[in-house]
Design a protein around this motif. Structure first.
Motif, PDB file in Angstrom:
ATOM      1  N   GLN A   1       0.822  -1.205   0.000  1.00 58.54           N
ATOM      2  CA  GLN A   1       0.000   0.000   0.000  1.00 58.54           C
ATOM      3  C   GLN A   1       0.863   1.264   0.000  1.00 58.54           C
ATOM      4  O   GLN A   1       1.805   1.379   0.789  1.00 58.54           O
ATOM      5  N   ALA A   2       0.533   2.194  -0.875  1.00 56.05           N
ATOM      6  CA  ALA A   2       1.313   3.431  -0.984  1.00 56.05           C
ATOM      7  C   ALA A   2       1.257   4.249   0.303  1.00 56.05           C
ATOM      8  O   ALA A   2       2.210   4.970   0.626  1.00 56.05           O
ATOM      9  N   TRP A   3       0.158   4.142   1.044  1.00 57.21           N
ATOM     10  CA  TRP A   3      -0.012   4.940   2.258  1.00 57.21           C
ATOM     11  C   TRP A   3       0.699   4.336   3.467  1.00 57.21           C
ATOM     12  O   TRP A   3       0.823   4.976   4.502  1.00 57.21           O
ATOM     13  N   PHE A   4       1.167   3.105   3.338  1.00 55.50           N
ATOM     14  CA  PHE A   4       1.731   2.394   4.485  1.00 55.50           C
ATOM     15  C   PHE A   4       3.010   3.083   4.962  1.00 55.50           C
ATOM     16  O   PHE A   4       3.893   3.383   4.155  1.00 55.50           O
ATOM     17  N   PRO A   5       3.147   3.372   6.268  1.00 54.94           N
ATOM     18  CA  PRO A   5       4.321   4.107   6.767  1.00 54.94           C
ATOM     19  C   PRO A   5       5.630   3.408   6.434  1.00 54.94           C
ATOM     20  O   PRO A   5       5.794   2.208   6.691  1.00 54.94           O
ATOM     21  N   SER A   6       6.566   4.154   5.875  1.00 51.06           N
ATOM     22  CA  SER A   6       7.838   3.572   5.447  1.00 51.06           C
ATOM     23  C   SER A   6       8.633   3.003   6.617  1.00 51.06           C
ATOM     24  O   SER A   6       9.379   2.030   6.451  1.00 51.06           O
TER      25      SER A   6
ATOM     26  N   ARG B   1       7.298  -0.466   7.188  1.00 48.76           N
ATOM     27  CA  ARG B   1       7.719  -1.318   6.065  1.00 48.76           C
ATOM     28  C   ARG B   1       9.198  -1.680   6.194  1.00 48.76           C
ATOM     29  O   ARG B   1       9.587  -2.840   5.989  1.00 48.76           O
TER      30      ARG B   1
END
Length: 264
Positions: free
Chosen positions: A13-18, A21
């Motif tokens: 997911q693009a919104w997932f906090p880096s 991740r």
């Protein structure tokens, strides 16, 4: 398990906090390397490299790395493969993570800093293509396109998943693996305060790892689906394809599909 469900994974997911991740990828890289998950594939890759007469492995969708280093070292010790080299690539390159892999490999493993789309690999990036622990992320259409691009360019390819797609592997993802993650977290390089905080104070990293690990197994293509995708990608029958499973020392399995151009 024949069931395949294309559910969502947090890391996609693009919104997932880096920061979360990164913590998950650190764990996966650490465990894959230290447990030697992909070591049973050495004979499979050796034959593929011999069939394609390649001394260069082009890893697609490398993520944070970790799938190739141990396998590359083992292959490099075999007769005729001492000069084996690996190039890590990804649509979203991670040079900060790859730098340490390049240094620890003594230069055997390098990386491409520009984005590389696995469905349309630039012609100048040659070598036997590999995808470790990432093929399940792709929809059937995208997975077929990856294989078709390899056929179109006459490049051998191997896709590998660190599981055998069994129900008991999901049980392990819920029980034993979270315990191992908590125990290993303080020792994972590089040291990150954020990883400690989001593991021991607010346990988002373990929670998301459990979810994504479960979904990864459900999303995996069984061997018959892998061969079916290969046949659709290779309508002209230009490649020889093999799919199967090999056993890891722990009793778990590794699933693979390999293909290379047929000899005239």
């Amino acid at each position: 398990m024949k069931l395949r469900l294309h559910l969502f994974e947090f890391e996609d997911q693009a919104w997932f906090p880096s920061v979360i991740r990164a913590g998950m990828m650190d764990y996966l890289r650490f465990m894959t390397s230290h447990l030697g998950i992909y070591q049973p594939l050495v004979p499979v890759l050796r034959e593929a490299l011999q069939q394609t007469q390649q001394l260069h492995v082009l890893e697609l969708g490398a993520g944070a790395g970790g799938g190739t280093d141990g396998v590359a070292r083992a292959l490099g010790q075999l007769p005729g493969l001492a000069d084996l080299r690996v190039t890590l690539t990804d649509l979203y390159p991670q040079p900060s993570a790859w730098q340490s892999i390049r240094e620890s490999s003594g230069g055997q493993i390098d990386y491409e800093i520009t984005p590389v789309d696995a469905t349309a690999v630039p012609a100048h990036l040659t070598g036997f293509r590999t995808i470790f622990s990432a093929f399940h992320h792709f929809t059937p259409a995208a997975a077929e396109a990856i294989l078709a691009d390899a056929v179109r360019q006459g490049a051998g390819i191997g896709v590998f998943e660190g599981a055998g797609k069994h129900w008991h592997e999901i049980l392990l993802a819920w029980t034993i693996l979270p315990i191992m993650q908590v125990m290993a977290t303080p020792f994972m390089p590089p040291f990150r305060l954020s990883r400690l905080f989001f593991t021991f104070i607010i346990p988002l990293i373990p929670f998301c790892t459990i979810w994504d690990g479960t979904v990864s197994i459900l999303r995996m293509y069984p061997t018959d689906r892998l061969l079916a995708l290969a046949c659709k990608a290779d309508l002209g029958g230009k490649f020889e394809w093999r799919a199967g499973k090999v056993k890891h020392w722990s009793g778990s399995q590794v699933t693979y599909l390999v293909g290379w151009p047929k000899k005239a």
